[in-house]
Structure formats: structure tokens, C-alpha cells
Scaffold this motif. Structure first.
Motif, PDB file in Angstrom:
ATOM      1  N   PHE A   1     -20.674 -28.484  21.696  1.00  0.00           N
ATOM      2  CA  PHE A   1     -19.648 -28.989  22.607  1.00  0.00           C
ATOM      3  C   PHE A   1     -18.570 -27.928  22.830  1.00  0.00           C
TER       4      PHE A   1
ATOM      5  N   THR B   1     -21.591 -32.977  28.189  1.00  0.00           N
ATOM      6  CA  THR B   1     -21.668 -32.699  26.744  1.00  0.00           C
ATOM      7  C   THR B   1     -20.642 -33.543  25.989  1.00  0.00           C
TER       8      THR B   1
ATOM      9  N   ILE C   1     -16.897 -36.241  16.814  1.00  0.00           N
ATOM     10  CA  ILE C   1     -16.299 -35.135  17.566  1.00  0.00           C
ATOM     11  C   ILE C   1     -14.971 -34.757  16.903  1.00  0.00           C
TER      12      ILE C   1
ATOM     13  N   SER D   1     -21.069 -39.964  18.429  1.00  0.00           N
ATOM     14  CA  SER D   1     -20.041 -40.222  17.397  1.00  0.00           C
ATOM     15  C   SER D   1     -19.979 -41.699  17.002  1.00  0.00           C
TER      16      SER D   1
ATOM     17  N   THR E   1     -21.579 -36.247  23.210  1.00  0.00           N
ATOM     18  CA  THR E   1     -20.993 -36.105  21.873  1.00  0.00           C
ATOM     19  C   THR E   1     -20.252 -37.383  21.478  1.00  0.00           C
TER      20      THR E   1
ATOM     21  N   ILE F   1     -23.701 -30.227  16.711  1.00  0.00           N
ATOM     22  CA  ILE F   1     -23.252 -30.975  17.892  1.00  0.00           C
ATOM     23  C   ILE F   1     -21.839 -30.530  18.304  1.00  0.00           C
ATOM     24  N   ASN F   2     -20.930 -30.434  17.331  1.00  0.00           N
ATOM     25  CA  ASN F   2     -19.580 -29.938  17.650  1.00  0.00           C
ATOM     26  C   ASN F   2     -19.610 -28.473  18.074  1.00  0.00           C
TER      27      ASN F   2
ATOM     28  N   GLY G   1     -25.346 -39.466  15.879  1.00  0.00           N
ATOM     29  CA  GLY G   1     -25.741 -38.049  15.891  1.00  0.00           C
ATOM     30  C   GLY G   1     -26.344 -37.628  14.563  1.00  0.00           C
TER      31      GLY G   1
END
Lengths: 80, 417
Positions: B213, B55, B83, B63, B59, B209-210, B72
Motif C-alpha cells: 500500500f 489498494t 493498515i 483489515s 487493504t 500488505i502495508n 489479510g
């Protein structure tokens, strides 16, 4: 980032074509067709007032748009 | 590109379901391997341990900036920049979501190790909608309507019927785990992921996405902690087994495959959580059962699971279950009324106080203070216009500072992806 609602009044029968053109505009986040005093509500997201002016200018150039009322958002609470 | 918000919501949720079905298929295969079949605890830890690595890698790739915008943002979530470290205000939600996800995954791995057919496993999980409806009525600003309850019950019964037929078996152990562990934790997980998604970080919407993660990161920490405690009290070595197995190249690649695919399923799921209620999202995710059928057939061909029954009665039950699921989802989709309310207040009245009073009304999703002809623009969502009148208009009329208002129903809307 500045957010604003642009409330639009249309000539009858021009809404569908106008919506197609509005969907192509930059800085337009949401478009809603509504029933009542206004015909369309647009939510614009711009970096500055100059960009907001450009968006409203572009909207006013679309055939069938008879009036726009811009409401700049000063504060907001939302679920999304 | 601007598409209708409703379509975006369903597109995200259904795409997430298709990927989730594929993930369950892969998980069934991995879970059937001897080392994990006998040790679901180690399986859960291995998933998260390798999950953090893959992950993080995805990520970081997402980025990368292309023409000033991250990859992303271009392909997965427009809110994503790069990120970042968890902010103080989101830490509490991440900790809760991480803890329940850790417990949920251990339960899920225990089921996967017992029942290998993904369409059966996924069907059991759909009952989570009922838990969510109950929890949303407590935690969110909206109570479930009769239509929501009816649709959820239809989807749930559909899911139960769809779950019985493929193998012709009905096993008690996985159902107990689903009811006591998987569903309650998934319900809490969904609610807290939604809370994170609707938060604003640095004046921007939080990105999925964050969120994903950091969820994998905290889930890994909590799984390791739970396993450590469990190992100490039982003198076991699940944690070490999970760690050592993860380092084996064959298992590592399989876990990368499952967790890498899961990443995309979850990111889309979290995005759709930001657009609609968790219960509605999970109702749509019930379609995973339909998408899992091709994966079940593939697993039969690979010899991972035994062939399913072709008894006509079983097949009819299966079809009825699938039809109910589709009907439930459609009835959810067709029963939302959205409206704008344009409000003017009396001069000399406190704006903040009125804003909070408007926000307290159930069904209100946005309250915007604006400069111009109107002082407030309020956006509301209700299941029926009658409910809109009874629940919203009556409450607005009770606010003394409001001078004038008018309600305009949304006929159709679009939103930028």
C-alpha cells in the motif's frame, strides 16, 4: 511473544510419524529434521512460559520422542 | 497449516508470476487504447492514481477482523494486522522504493505502448537477475556462488530466446528502455522491498500488505512530481491527461482491474522476497513468460496483438528458451544447504560482541542468543558444505570467546504459512 528452540532426540524409525503429529501442534513455527546429536529442531512461538510448557508437554507425549532440550531465545538478529 | 519452507517460497513466487502474467495481459490491452498508446506518462500516473484508491480499499477490507485475526492475515500474509502509518525507520526504504518504482513504471508503460505482446515484454525484463546478483554481492551478506551465476545466466538466455519467437520481431527501442530504465530500477526496487519485508515493526515481522500500500502511495507521489517537472519543462499536459482519463468511468474500471490484480501479485512477491534472495525470486518470476503465453493467445483472439509466427525454427527456439528457464529455476532450488550451529562460549565473555562477530560471517541468516545448554544457536545457508566449512567454520574458529560448537545439517524443513 516468546520464541524458543526445542531440540529433540528420537528413537530410530519414529521420525516421520512424529513429524506428522508435530505439524498439527499450535505455536510451532518451524520444524527441521537435522543430522547430528539431535534429530529434530522445532521453533516455537508462544505468548508466555505457560504456553511453552504446554508445547513441550505435547511434544514429549509424541511416540518416539526420547529427550527434549528447550533453548529460550533472549535476543536475535536475522535476515528474515 | 505448516508446509515446507521451500515449497512456500516457490508457491508464493510462482503464484505471483501467474498473476503478473495476467496483469501484463490486461496492461497490454489498456496500453493499446488510443489515449495511453500516445502518452505512456499519463498511463503511468493513471495506474498509480487509481492504484492508490483500489489498494487502500483492498487493504481496508483485509483489515477487517474475523475471530480476532484480520482477513489479510488469514488469506494473504500472517504478519498483517491492519493498515498502519509508515514508521520512521522504514521511511527511507519506502521513499527509495517509491521513486524507483515510479521511474520503472513510466519505462514499463513506454514499452507496453510500443510492444503489445506480453510474452515479449516480460522476457526482456528477466535480465534483471544479472543486475540483482551484482547488487546483492555488494549490499547483502552473501555473495553469489558459481551455481547462482550459472543458473541466472541459463534463465537469462532462456528468457532472451523465449522473447524472440512469438512475433518473430526484435525491436531495439524497448530493449534500450529495459536495459537502461526498467531493469536497474526493478533491481533497486526488489532489494528495498526485501529490506522492508525483513524489518521488524513493533517486534513483529513487517507485512507485505502495508508495504505494498505504501509503495503505491509513494510511487504515485513521485510519478506526479516527475510528471509535473516534465510538464513544466516541456509545456506538456501529461499529468492533467492522466488525471482526467482516470476519472472517466470506462478507464477507471480498467485501471481498477489492472491495479487490483497487481496488488495480489505484488503482495505474494513481497512475501516471497522475505523468504529468499531477490535474485532467486526473480529467477522464479522468469516463469511468468511461460504463463504469459495463454494471455498472448487470448490477446490475439481479441485482436489486440497480431498473430505470431508458426515457423518451426522460431517455435524450436521458443521451446529451448522455456526449457532453459525451467532448468535454471530447478538448479536454484536444488542447491541450498541449511544448517544449525550450536555454540557454547567461555564464561565471563561479552555476549553482544560475540553475537555481532557471528552475524558478520557471510552465510549466517539467524543468530539467536539462548538460555539453556547452548549460548548461541546460529542458522546458516550455503550452496555447498565445502563453502560452509571454508566460509563459516573457519571464521567461527577465529572467534576466541567460543569454547565449543557443533554443526548439524538440516535434511528437511517445514514452516508455518
Amino acid at each position: 511473544m516468546i520464541s524458543a528452540y526445542i531440540l529433540i532426540t528420537m528413537l530410530p524409525g519414529k521420525t516421520d510419524k512424529a513429524i506428522k503429529e508435530m505439524r498439527q501442534l499450535d505455536n510451532v513455527a518451524k520444524i527441521s529434521i537435522i543430522a547430528g546429536e539431535y534429530d529434530i529442531v522445532i521453533r516455537a512461538q508462544v505468548k508466555n512460559l505457560e504456553e511453552l510448557l504446554n508445547v513441550t508437554d505435547q511434544i514429549q507425549m509424541i511416540e518416539g520422542v526420547t529427550k527434549t532440550t528447550t533453548q529460550i531465545i533472549e535476543k536475535e538478529i536475522s535476515l528474515q | 497449516m505448516i508446509i515446507r519452507k521451500k515449497y512456500l517460497f516457490y508457491l508464493l513466487a510462482i503464484t505471483s508470476s501467474v498473476i503478473a502474467a495476467a496483469v501484463t495481459g490486461i496492461d497490454s490491452f489498456v496500453g493499446s487504447l488510443p489515449v495511453f498508446k500516445t502518452d505512456p506518462w499519463a498511463f503511468a500516473f493513471s495506474l498509480f492514481f487509481v492504484g492508490v484508491i483500489i489498494t487502500l480499499l483492498i487493504t481496508l477490507i483485509l483489515s477487517i477482523k474475523i475471530k480476532g485475526e484480520s482477513l489479510g492475515a488469514k488469506i494473504l500474509d500472517p504478519s498483517f494486522k491492519q493498515i498502519r502509518i509508515v514508521q520512521k525507520n522504514e521511511m527511507k526504504y519506502h521513499l527509495i522504493a517509491g521513486l524507483v518504482n515510479a521511474i520503472n513504471t513510466v519505462g514499463y508503460c513506454a514499452i507496453i505502448s510500443t510492444v503489445q505482446d506480453p510474452s515479449v515484454i516480460l522476457s526482456f525484463s528477466q535480465i534483471v537477475i544479472l543486475y540483482l546478483l551484482l547488487m546483492e554481492s555488494i549490499t547483502e551478506k552473501d555473495v553469489p556462488t558459481l551455481v547462482e551465476v550459472q543458473s541466472s545466466v541459463i534463465v537469462t538466455f532462456g528468457a532472451i530466446l523465449a522473447s524472440i519467437s512469438l512475433t518473430g520481431e526484435f525491436q531495439l527501442f524497448p530493449i534500450i528502455i529495459v536495459f537502461l530504465v526498467v531493469n536497474p530500477t526493478w533491481a533497486i526496487f526488489s532489494i528495498y522491498q526485501r529490506k522492508l519485508k525483513i524489518m521488524k515493526i513493533h517486534n513483529r515481522p513487517n507485512d507485505s500488505i502495508n508495504i505494498r500500500f505504501w509503495n503505491v502511495f509513494f510511487s504515485c507521489l513521485f510519478t506526479a512530481l516527475l510528471l509535473l517537472i516534465y510538464d513544466i519543462f516541456t509545456s506538456g499536459n501529461h499529468l492533467i491527461t492522466g488525471f482526467v482519463t482516470s476519472l472517466d468511468p470506462y478507464y477507471f474500471l480498467l485501471l481498477v482491474l489492472t491495479m487490483g490484480t497487481t496488488f495480489f501479485s505484488y503482495v505474494l512477491y513481497i512475501r516471497s522476497l522475505g523468504l529468499g534472495k531477490a535474485s532467486v525470486n526473480n529467477a522464479i518470476r522468469a516463469s511468468t513468460i511461460i504463463f504469459a503465453i495463454p494471455f498472448s493467445i487470448l490477446l490475439i483472439q481479441l485482436g489486440v496483438i497480431t498473430e505470431f509466427s508458426t515457423d518451426p525454427v522460431m517455435l524450436i527456439i521458443k521451446v529451448i528458451g522455456l526449457v532453459l528457464i525451467v532448468m535454471g529455476i530447478i538448479s536454484f532450488a536444488l542447491t541450498v544447504v541449511k544448517s544449525y550451529i550450536f555454540i557454547t562460549v567461555k564464561p565471563g565473555t561479552p555476549i553482544k560482541e560475540t553475537m555481532l562477530k557471528l552475524w558478520d560471517i557471510r552465510g549466517v541468516s539467524h543468530v539467536s542468543v539462548t538460555s539453556g545448554k547452548y549460548d548461541f544457536i546460529v542458522k546458516v545457508s550455503t550452496r555447498t558444505l565445502l563453502k560452509g566449512y571454508e566460509r563459516i567454520i573457519r571464521k567461527i574458529e577465529e572467534i576466541e570467546t567460543i569454547k565449543k560448537y557443533h554443526w548439524e545439517s538440516v535434511l528437511k524443513d517445514w514452516e508455518k504459512i
